[in-house]
Every structure is written in C-alpha cells, then in structure tokens.
Design an enzyme around this catalytic site. Structure first.
Site, PDB file in Angstrom:
ATOM      1  N   ASP A  79       0.812  -1.221   0.000  1.00  0.00           N
ATOM      2  CA  ASP A  79       0.000   0.000   0.000  1.00  0.00           C
ATOM      3  C   ASP A  79       0.838   1.261   0.000  1.00  0.00           C
ATOM      4  OD1 ASP A  79      -2.666  -1.462   1.749  1.00  0.00           O
ATOM      5  OD2 ASP A  79      -2.812  -0.328  -0.123  1.00  0.00           O
ATOM      6  N   ILE A  82       1.453   2.350  -3.491  1.00  0.00           N
ATOM      7  CA  ILE A  82       0.319   2.522  -4.389  1.00  0.00           C
ATOM      8  C   ILE A  82      -0.347   3.845  -4.056  1.00  0.00           C
ATOM      9  CG2 ILE A  82      -1.865   1.571  -5.201  1.00  0.00           C
ATOM     10  CD1 ILE A  82      -1.032  -1.106  -4.239  1.00  0.00           C
ATOM     11  N   GLU A 118      -6.816   1.064   1.165  1.00  0.00           N
ATOM     12  CA  GLU A 118      -6.382   2.388   1.611  1.00  0.00           C
ATOM     13  C   GLU A 118      -6.457   3.332   0.422  1.00  0.00           C
ATOM     14  OE1 GLU A 118      -2.676   2.568   3.672  1.00  0.00           O
ATOM     15  OE2 GLU A 118      -3.234   0.956   5.022  1.00  0.00           O
ATOM     16  N   ASP A 120      -5.911   6.869  -1.125  1.00  0.00           N
ATOM     17  CA  ASP A 120      -5.086   8.010  -0.760  1.00  0.00           C
ATOM     18  C   ASP A 120      -5.731   9.339  -1.108  1.00  0.00           C
ATOM     19  OD1 ASP A 120      -2.692   5.822  -1.954  1.00  0.00           O
ATOM     20  OD2 ASP A 120      -2.864   6.393   0.138  1.00  0.00           O
ATOM     21  N   HIS A 164     -14.424   8.817 -18.132  1.00  0.00           N
ATOM     22  CA  HIS A 164     -15.011   9.190 -19.415  1.00  0.00           C
ATOM     23  C   HIS A 164     -14.006  10.038 -20.163  1.00  0.00           C
ATOM     24  CE1 HIS A 164     -19.038   7.681 -18.766  1.00  0.00           C
ATOM     25  NE2 HIS A 164     -19.019   8.178 -17.552  1.00  0.00           N
ATOM     26  N   CYS A 206     -13.353   5.839 -23.427  1.00  0.00           N
ATOM     27  CA  CYS A 206     -13.687   5.944 -24.843  1.00  0.00           C
ATOM     28  C   CYS A 206     -12.553   6.663 -25.554  1.00  0.00           C
ATOM     29  CB  CYS A 206     -14.963   6.773 -25.023  1.00  0.00           C
ATOM     30  SG  CYS A 206     -16.354   6.109 -24.111  1.00  0.00           S
ATOM     31  N   SER A 232     -15.470   2.709 -25.620  1.00  0.00           N
ATOM     32  CA  SER A 232     -15.266   1.528 -24.773  1.00  0.00           C
ATOM     33  C   SER A 232     -16.588   1.210 -24.110  1.00  0.00           C
ATOM     34  CB  SER A 232     -14.275   1.837 -23.652  1.00  0.00           C
ATOM     35  OG  SER A 232     -12.981   1.715 -24.088  1.00  0.00           O
ATOM     36  N   SER A 234     -19.275  -1.082 -21.587  1.00  0.00           N
ATOM     37  CA  SER A 234     -19.291  -1.705 -20.273  1.00  0.00           C
ATOM     38  C   SER A 234     -19.724  -3.152 -20.418  1.00  0.00           C
ATOM     39  CB  SER A 234     -20.253  -0.972 -19.352  1.00  0.00           C
ATOM     40  OG  SER A 234     -21.522  -0.968 -19.940  1.00  0.00           O
TER      41      SER A 234
END
EC number: 2.6.1.-
Lengths: 338, 533
Positions: A79, A82, A118, A120, A164, A206, A232, A234
């Site tokens: 973590d 990241i 976690e 951030d 998006h 997209c 793109s 879903s």
C-alpha cells in the site's frame, strides 16, 4: 574473489592453472545469473491508479480501478507504494444495497473493495492539479507520505486511468479535463527528473488511444481499450445493484491477471492479446515504439508485481558513530513525512 | 444497539517524549511528540444518532469528521502546527482532513475543556474543526484497526469486519489521546490512547424482524480468543430491567459476573463476559453471546434523556433563512446551564441582532455570550452562549441569516445537493436522576470513563445537533455559453449587414452577347419587329 588476486600468489603454476579454470567457470555462471537477475533494470515498483468519475452510475469506473488495485496488491506491491485515487465513494454510497462492497462480477462473486483498502486521494481531492502534482513530485511540503509518489530512477511505474474520455482528453469529476499534451508533458518532466525507469500506461476510456498519441519520452509502453473514434463499452449490469459493474476491457484484463502469480513468466505480448474485438467490441491498442526493450522480454510482474532486487555488496559499511545525532535527524524527517 | 471495542493503553512519558511503542502505535506517538500535542480527539461518523428511538448516546460525535486538539504551551505557531497535524492525520486515516483550514477552524472559549490533565487552559491553544461532508468507509476503518496492538487478528477486534459494520444505521469511530494520572496518587503521568467504535444495527430494517440478537447475527463471526497483549478483555451486555420487571430477557452463555454501575445518571446492570477467565472458553472454543426476549415487547420506547436538542433551517427562498435550535430539558425539577457552540460558515451571513432565545414564552438572556463574526473566505462565525435551562422546558434559539453568492470557482464541481453546516455542540453537567457515590475510576467500565465526573450528583454530557443542508443561490453555469452565442449572432447579423451596406460597391455588368440560340432568336425577332432579348 577475483581472478587477479588468485594469480597474484606465487604458488606452483600447474596447481594454479586448474584453480583458475574452475574459478573462471564459476565466474561466468555468476555473471549469467547476475545478468538475468538485472534484466529489467528496476529495483522497486509503484502504481498510480486513478478513477476520475463521479456519481453512482459510474460505479464501473471505481470497480475497474479497484480490480487493478486488488491485482497489484496481490502480486506484491504494498500500500505504501500505491497511490489510489477514487473520485467518488461507491462502497458506502447510500444507494449501494450492499454497503462496504464493490463488486466486479454479477451475482456478486468478487468483492474488489475488500477489507484492507487504503484510498489516498478520495472524493474532491481527485483533481487534475493533484494528479499532475503526484506524478511530477511538486507537492506541498506538508503532504503525508502515503499521498506521494516517491519513485526514483530505478522504479517501474504502472499508471492506470479510467473514466469518461474523448479524442485527446479525459474528464475529471465532471468539471475539468486533462489533455494528452498535458499528460505527455508530465511524463517528460518525470523523465527529466529521473522519476521512473520504465512506465506502463493503461487507459480504459472511450477513444483511449488518443491519450497516448502525444507521448515523446523514452521507456513508456501504453495500452488503451479503444481506438480513436471508438467507444469503450461496459460489460454487464447487475440487477440487484442496478448499474453496470465493469468495463469490458478491464474485466478481461482482470481475468487475465487473476492467473498471474508473483513468479509467472508471462510477458507483455500476452497482455496485448487480452481483449480481442469479438469480446471487447472496441479494438484495444498499444504503443511500444518508445520502449527500449522488446515486449517479448518484458514480464507482467515487472509492472504489476513487486519483485525486490537485492544488490549484494562485498565490502563492509561503516556506520556513523554519532548515533544520537543520526537519530534526531531521522526523527524530524520521519514525523513530517509520515 | 451495540457498542463495541473501547480499548485503552498506557505508556511511559518522560518530558513529553513518547518512545516506548510496545502497545502505543508509533505513528501517533511520534506525531504527538513532534507537534507538541497535549490532547487529540478525532471522530469519523456516518449517520445521525436518533435520540428519540435509541435513547441517550454513550458518546456522540457529529456527522462527518470532527477534530479538536489542545496543544502544549511550548508550541509557538499553533496554526502552523494545526495545519501540519490535519495533513498528517489525513494520510494516516485516509480521510480528507487536509480540507481543514482557516475557513472551518474555530477557537472555542468555553466548550471543549481538556479531558485529561491540564495545567492551565489558555483557549488559544485549542483548535476545533468539523467537516460535515466527510464520508466514512472501509478505508477509514482499516487504519483504525491497524492502530490496535493485535490489529484485527485476535481479541475483540476480530468481530470488526467492514461488511457488517457499515450495514448499519449509525457508525462512528473515534480516537482520543490525552495525558492521565497513572494511579490515584498521580505521581506519574502517562499517555492514554482510547479508540471507540459505536455502531447501531437495525434488525428490523435488515430483515430479521425480531429483537433477539447474537454476536454471530451481528458480526457473522464469534469470539475465539483474546489478544495476548491485553490486560483486560470484557464484553458488557446491558440487562438493566425496565420498570422494575425482572426476568424479561435472557443472555446465554451465562456471564462470568454481573456488574452494576451508574452510567449517565442511571443505574444499569451489565452481564460481564471476562474473556481472560479460563471458565469461559471451557466448553467450546468460540463465544457467541446471545440475548433473547422472553415476552414480546409491546412498546419499544426508550426513556427520553434529560437533555436533548434538535436544529433546523426555517424560511423560504434562496436569499434569507433562519436557523432554529430547540433544546429540551426534561428533568422534572432541576434547572441547569448548557453551553451552546455554533460554527456557521462564512457564506451564511448571520445577523446577530436577530438572535432571540425564548423559554416558556419569555425571553431568556444568556449569562455568557461570545461571538466572533466571520470574515469572507477566511474564517467562519463562532457563537458560544451559556444558557440556563429551567426545569421541564423547551428553549428555542433563532437567528436569521442571508445567503451569499459565491465566486464561480468556489462551487463544488458536481451538481451537488447543497452546502453543509456543521452540527452545533451542547455541553452540560446534567443532574442525574439517581444519586451516585464517588466512583472509583478503575471500577467503572471503560466506556463510561472518558468524561471526568466532578461529583456524584451530575454527569457531563456532550451532544450534537443535526447538520444542516442549505442551498446557496447557484448561477446558471451554461449562461456564459448561451450569452456568447447570442451576442455573436446579433453582432454578426446587425453589424455584418451594416458593414456590407457601407462597403459594398455596385458596378454595372455588360450584358453578354448570348449564345447561338439567342442570336438566332434575335434575328427572327428583328424580322417580326419585336424588341430583341
């Protein structure tokens, strides 16, 4: 032990000759292993995972980001390495029928939120400015350590963005955009400041391929879920939760990553094949011209996992005698940056 | 209703340096030492405590995030330390506490006195801030659990799984750090870290239907062992008889002891399960505490607490409004004073001359009033009053305000449901209905010992009202685009036409000779005597 020292001794030549041959054979084996060991050239891994969408109906973007987070944690990145940015809270959203969960498969098979997450940067903190500051390292001095990208020139960084987007931009929080030019300049700043060794950029929006068109810094590999002019799509809605749970590209990437374990030898070419047009409807694209190594030789775990490279030294290291002064310096630094 | 997990550690203190981290978490220890913090109280809450249905709250916190800190007298720049502290805490607890700045920080003068040992109380060392919009989710619970010495691997904390805890009507987690005396003689002082978690499970809405509960039903798991580092590990179940009726409920397995205590002015009986006693885990390795009601309850009315309050916004339109606070004192014959602290953001411009306090139809003048007006974009309004509440009365406090128009960049980026005004705080020493003897601090259960009790006849209570949601006049953000389109069209049509009229030149064009067909036609016409084409 080196060959020079061995030859420096004045002993019988024949005995020594045998010894030299043996030692040189050993030396070459070590060198082979060492070369394989340092093949990728990185010593630590970082991941910056960004979800830029707000509102309940963009549940799938948060699920996308959390599935990559889950894979990356499972393969070893801790973590502290990241930086997870989620622009809205889906798990504890009042509209979520199962609080504290974010599912990626319908029938609620996999809870990608988990019990040990976690975040951030969350909610209104996810802005273009904060994202660029994290990448370039120009953060206000009082920012805590968990919100910084403390990478160096031997770090491999994975950057995953979803939301998006359009031709040349990605929308943040429904009010601002980041353009591909800005992103390319941010990566160039990172290169100039030696903030990465190699960078893998994945984007699931997209017209995602437009975001990596303008990159010009070396050692960047980019993947996108769709080409310019394509959307793109879903994957599947869940009737109980009421929204679409994942995007197609990330769904198949997650399926692919679930089979990877920290020691697997799968390479990037397999990742490029992950979502063909028949499954994804859009055409995923990739860009490798800026990358110096052949994608065939790049392991998935070079970016998604965290393999710590240890350099063995042969000499002794003298520590500072003044332990008290050392401790007080460490103390000040540690607290401010905690 | 259940309250879980109140844990306390002590730690060696030498000259305000924290250096022994066997139980005390290092992250908080170094923070407290480096920034000169004397007391720290942070609460993250989701939901609102419904006093009418759930009774008196054991320890209430306002919705969102609340942080109040007393600094050491040695700290020279308190504002700078406060800013650093909120940033570091936002990293530790994964909450957006970095949004705490001067626009939502106040310096109360009468409320929030130190709860631990204090030498002097210069209120300039105190800072208080509330973020009512803050969301609480698993990412805040995870670091809270990591502060515990055994984490969530052993002891009572194994019950704390996020999926069950957030499926509740109210969830509040808090961290309190303060210096306390190590024993009655107070020769040595130590730091105390107290972590509390208050959760309200609503079984009717989650489909259970009955009021019987068990640990397994609530948390989907049972207790198996204790944390090896714990010196005491107990489960208290409130089995106080209502209306003097005994044998109304039954707890199983049988408790190790029964403890009677005066908590918040009432005599309560607790069934205590001491997890460290060897008898408890004798038969089975897991402990699942269950409570069954023997007779169905006709009315589930909780006793109305002596002091409770509510707050709402009155008025109409987007220009003005009124904040009304109602404070109820239900004690039959005792009057007592209460300190009311209100923090109102700067964009609601309060008119203090309209402040009226009415009790039983008559005006009630506060004996102490402290008002600090707001400065636009710099600090909020602070209103603190000491109001005497007569016995068995309702006090209504109203103050009018006007809504400000913000700059266009100050609106939140999404179409949001409004702006929050943080809860107001009521602090009072409420006279208790039952007389209390001087309680030994060590004997009282941990969850009842946060607030110091001065004498046996009253207990300290801190209540919070509802947060308010106000709409500010929001401009139509699409208008600049519309205006530009319209203006450019008008300019193009009018000015363009005018410009064309002025600068267009006309010249005569020579008619062309025409094609072959035309010439032939003209020849025929000449013969006929008709004018040519």
């Amino acid at each position: 032990m080196s060959i020079e020292r061995c030859c420096g001794n004045n002993k019988t030549m024949s005995g020594h000759f045998f010894l030299i041959a043996e030692k040189s054979k050993l030396y070459f084996t070590f060198q082979d292993q060492a070369e394989q060991f340092f093949r990728s050239g990185h010593t630590n891994n970082w991941a910056v995972l960004v979800c830029t969408s707000r509102f309940w109906f963009n549940y799938r973007h948060v699920a996308n980001t959390l599935s990559v987070y889950r894979s990356v944690k499972r393969l070893g990145i801790p973590d502290s390495h990241i930086v997870l940015m989620l622009a809205d809270d889906m798990a504890c959203n009042p509209r979520n029928p199962k609080p504290a969960t974010v599912f990626s498969h319908k029938n609620m098979e996999l809870n990608v939120y988990g019990d040990d997450v976690e975040v951030d940067y969350r909610s209104y903190e996810v802005t273009v400015e904060n994202f660029l500051r994290v990448l370039t390292g120009r953060i206000p001095p009082s920012t805590p350590r968990s919100k910084r990208l403390l990478s160096d020139d031997r770090s491999n960084i994975l950057i995953y963005m979803t939301g998006h987007g359009g031709n040349g931009f990605l929308k943040f929080q429904d009010s601002e955009e980041i353009t591909n030019v800005e992103l390319a300049d941010a990566f160039e700043q990172m290169w100039q400041k030696r903030r990465y060794n190699e960078l893998l950029f994945i984007i699931d929006t997209c017209q995602g391929a437009s975001m990596y068109e303008r990159f010009y810094s070396p050692n960047i590999m980019a993947l996108a879920s769709s080409q310019v002019g394509e959307d793109s799509l879903s994957h599947q809605p869940d009737l109980e939760i009421g929204v679409h749970l994942m995007d197609r590209y990330t769904f198949y990437v997650l399926e692919f990553l679930e089979e990877i374990h920290p020691a697997s030898q799968t390479n990037m070419n397999d990742l490029f094949q992950v979502c063909p047009k028949s499954l994804c409807v859009s055409t995923p694209g990739h860009r490798t011209d800026l990358f110096q190594r052949d994608p065939q030789n790049v392991l998935i775990t070079d970016f998604f996992g965290s393999v710590r490279k240890v350099e063995i030294t042969t000499g002794a290291l003298a520590l500072d005698r003044d332990v008290a002064a050392l401790e007080s310096n460490y103390f000040q630094f540690d607290v401010v940056n905690n | 209703m259940t309250q879980a997990g109140c844990v306390r550690w002590r730690r060696q203190r030498q000259c305000w340096q924290v250096s022994h981290y066997r139980l005390f978490p290092k992250a908080l220890g170094r923070l407290v030492a480096a920034l000169g913090v004397r007391e720290l109280h942070l609460a993250l809450t989701q939901g609102f405590w419904r006093t009418r249905y759930w009774g008196q709250p054991p320890l209430q916190a306002p919705a969102g995030a609340e942080l109040w800190v007393w600094f050491q007298p040695t700290v020279t720049d308190v504002d700078k330390a406060w800013k650093e502290l909120s940033n570091i805490l936002s990293g530790i607890f994964c909450a957006s506490l970095n949004f705490i700045d001067s626009t939502n920080t106040v310096i109360p003068t009468a409320s929030f006195k130190p709860l631990g040992l204090a030498n002097g109380t210069d209120h300039h060392l105190l800072r208080y801030a509330v973020l009512p919009r803050e969301v609480v989710c698993t990412e805040n619970l995870t670091p809270w659990k990591k502060l515990l010495p055994c984490g969530s691997k052993a002891g009572l904390a194994v019950l704390l799984k996020a999926e069950r805890l957030f499926h509740s009507s109210y969830h509040s987690q808090a961290v309190h750090i303060r210096p306390i005396c190590r024993d009655a003689s107070c020769l040595a002082v130590s730091w105390e870290l107290r972590q509390t978690l208050t959760v309200v499970f609503d079984f009717f809405s989650s489909g259970q239907g009955k009021k019987d509960w068990s640990l397994f039903k609530m948390f989907s798991r049972t207790l198996t062992d204790t944390c090896p580092l714990a010196s005491q590990s107990k489960v208290y179940v409130d089995i106080s008889p209502k209306n003097k009726e005994k044998e109304l409920l039954e707890v199983s397995p049988p408790p190790t002891s029964v403890h009677e205590a005066i908590v918040q002015g009432e005599k309560k009986t607790y069934a205590v399960y001491d997890l460290l006693s060897p008898l408890l885990f004798n038969t089975s390795r897991s402990l699942n505490v269950q409570l069954k009601w023997k007779r169905p309850q006709d009315s589930s009315e909780m006793p109305i607490p002596t002091l409770h309050a509510q707050r709402y916004v009155a008025g109409y339109g987007l220009q003005t409004g009124e904040i009304c606070t109602l404070i109820y004192n239900t004690h039959p014959y005792r009057a007592f004073p209460v300190i009311l602290l209100e923090t109102v953001p700067w964009y609601l411009r309060l008119y203090v001359h309209t402040l009226t306090i009415i009790t039983k139809g008559k005006e009630n003048k506060p004996s102490y009033i402290h008002y600090q007006p707001a400065q636009d974009r710099r600090r909020p309004h602070l209103l603190e009053m000491l109001i005497q509440l007569p016995a068995n009365s309702v006090t209504k406090i109203t103050i009018q305000f006007e809504r400000a128009l913000l700059k266009w960049t100050e609106y939140p980026p999404d179409p949001n449901h409004g702006f929050y005004v943080g809860s107001s705080v009521l602090s009072a020493l409420v006279p208790s209905v039952t007389a209390m003897k001087d309680m030994d601090v060590e004997q009282s259960p941990l969850f009842a010992s946060l607030f110091p009790s001065s004498d046996g006849s009253s207990y300290f209570v801190r209540l919070y009202t509802e947060p308010l949601l106000v709409n500010l006049p929001t401009p139509d953000f699409s208008m600049p685009y519309n205006v530009i389109c319209l203006t450019c069209t008008v300019v193009a049509v009018c000015y363009g036409s005018f410009y064309n009229l002025l600068t267009r030149t006309f010249h005569v064009e020579e008619p062309s000779r025409g094609g072959l067909a035309k010439r032939l036609a003209n020849v025929i016409r000449k013969f006929r005597g008709v004018p040519p084409l």
